[in-house]
Design a protein around this motif. Structure first.
Motif, mmCIF file in Angstrom:
data_model
loop_
_atom_site.group_PDB
_atom_site.id
_atom_site.type_symbol
_atom_site.label_atom_id
_atom_site.label_comp_id
_atom_site.label_asym_id
_atom_site.label_seq_id
_atom_site.Cartn_x
_atom_site.Cartn_y
_atom_site.Cartn_z
ATOM 1 N N ASN A 115 26.884 84.356 -57.729
ATOM 2 C CA ASN A 115 26.875 85.229 -56.554
ATOM 3 C C ASN A 115 27.724 84.649 -55.423
ATOM 4 O OD1 ASN A 115 25.201 87.092 -57.791
ATOM 5 N ND2 ASN A 115 23.324 86.207 -56.975
ATOM 6 N N ILE A 116 27.729 83.314 -55.278
ATOM 7 C CA ILE A 116 28.590 82.687 -54.273
ATOM 8 C C ILE A 116 30.057 82.951 -54.597
ATOM 9 C CG2 ILE A 116 29.362 80.488 -53.316
ATOM 10 C CD1 ILE A 116 26.531 79.432 -53.682
ATOM 11 N N SER A 117 30.416 82.773 -55.859
ATOM 12 C CA SER A 117 31.805 83.013 -56.269
ATOM 13 C C SER A 117 32.203 84.468 -56.035
ATOM 14 C CB SER A 117 31.981 82.651 -57.746
ATOM 15 O OG SER A 117 31.749 81.275 -57.957
ATOM 16 N N VAL A 163 23.467 79.086 -49.270
ATOM 17 C CA VAL A 163 23.173 79.446 -50.668
ATOM 18 C C VAL A 163 23.593 78.323 -51.599
ATOM 19 C CG1 VAL A 163 23.508 81.182 -52.466
ATOM 20 C CG2 VAL A 163 23.496 81.871 -50.070
ATOM 21 N N SER A 164 24.702 77.660 -51.276
ATOM 22 C CA SER A 164 25.146 76.526 -52.069
ATOM 23 C C SER A 164 24.138 75.384 -52.014
ATOM 24 C CB SER A 164 26.513 76.048 -51.575
ATOM 25 O OG SER A 164 26.964 74.937 -52.307
ATOM 26 N N LYS A 181 32.894 85.177 -52.339
ATOM 27 C CA LYS A 181 34.239 84.726 -51.944
ATOM 28 C C LYS A 181 35.321 85.647 -52.511
ATOM 29 C CE LYS A 181 33.597 80.615 -53.563
ATOM 30 N NZ LYS A 181 33.857 79.206 -53.971
ATOM 31 N N SER A 241 25.095 80.558 -58.168
ATOM 32 C CA SER A 241 26.494 80.101 -58.165
ATOM 33 C C SER A 241 27.446 81.254 -58.428
ATOM 34 C CB SER A 241 26.685 79.015 -59.228
ATOM 35 O OG SER A 241 25.934 77.860 -58.917
ATOM 36 N N ALA A 269 28.023 81.333 -47.193
ATOM 37 C CA ALA A 269 27.974 80.750 -48.535
ATOM 38 C C ALA A 269 27.316 79.373 -48.576
ATOM 39 C CB ALA A 269 29.394 80.659 -49.111
ATOM 40 N N THR A 277 21.247 76.301 -54.170
ATOM 41 C CA THR A 277 21.600 76.143 -55.576
ATOM 42 C C THR A 277 21.496 74.690 -56.017
ATOM 43 O OG1 THR A 277 23.103 78.037 -55.438
ATOM 44 C CG2 THR A 277 23.399 76.533 -57.290
#
Length: 246
Positions: A157-159, A207-208, A162, A155, A204, A211
């Protein structure tokens, strides 16, 4: 009321330019993730140190980067730090430094939570096996902490991925910089920015999903561990007095 017709030819012609920016975005993201996952380990260990000064320094670093805007941090690295040191830092390097410093702070807290969840008995067993601190960290603590905190790490890494859009403000030719340039030159903001958003989404979203899957699996495993175990038939028979009826 005027209608807007999407220029699909322009959309398709914009793809190569935006893909060039996406490559830069992915390079920044990959470097940031790799550096942060390594640097967060000593920061997390320092955050848990018994020596007060070390613990306070680590906590101060974490709180500074968690409680200030990412954009301010990026501008400080790119504009203020060269004024302070007299050394000019290129935009790409400034972006990696700022994003890494920010992600490391959040990652260190995730690691610390994972470290504290490792059973003390396993650490004591490592000491009995005469493993030093580095060996206990490598073979016992870190693998379990990363496995347990993997949904949180993903999470973060996703943020961060972005947040790479912010590096366009310091003229780094990433995906957002390319999209903004094309939109300004062509007056086709709808097409260009929608295509850029789709590219961020395509990277993204998988990956979400991963997660969310790992979070569900972790919750299921925790529920199974906490559920009372049913007695086997042999145990039930042994617990029943001789001659008693069931």
């Amino acid at each position: 009321m005027s209608s807007y017709d999407v220029d699909w030819n322009f959309v398709f012609s914009s793809i190569p330019t935006l893909l060039g920016g996406l490559v830069t975005t992915l390079q920044i993201a990959a470097l940031t993730i790799a550096l942060s996952m390594v640097l967060a380990v000593p920061v997390a260990m320092a955050r848990m140190a018994e020596f007060d000064l070390v613990r306070w320094i680590a906590q101060g670093y974490i709180e500074i980067f968690r409680c200030t805007p990412m954009l301010v941090q990026l501008f400080w690295i790119y504009f203020a730090l060269p004024a302070l040191t007299g050394v000019t830092i290129p935009g790409f390097a400034s972006a990696v430094i700022a994003l890494t410093a920010n992600l490391t702070a959040f990652m260190a807290e995730a690691y610390r939570s994972g470290f504290q969840a490792v059973p003390v008995e396993q650490i004591e067993a490592g000491k009995m096996l005469r493993l030093n601190t580095i060996q206990r960290l490598r073979y016992i603590i870190l693998p379990q902490a990363v496995r347990q905190q993997l949904p949180v790490i993903l999470s973060l890494n996703i943020s961060m991925f972005k947040d790479t859009a912010l590096v366009s403000t310091i003229a780094v030719a990433d995906l957002m910089f390319k999209a903004n340039t094309l939109a300004t030159q062509s007056y086709k903001a709808l097409e260009v920015l929608s295509l850029a958003a789709a590219m961020y989404f395509v990277i993204a979203f998988p990956v979400s999903l991963l997660t969310s899957y790992l979070e569900r699996r972790s919750q299921t495993a925790a529920a199974r561990r906490s559920a009372p175990k049913k007695k086997s038939r042999t145990e039930s028979d042994a617990a029943t007095p001789i001659g008693a009826t069931r």
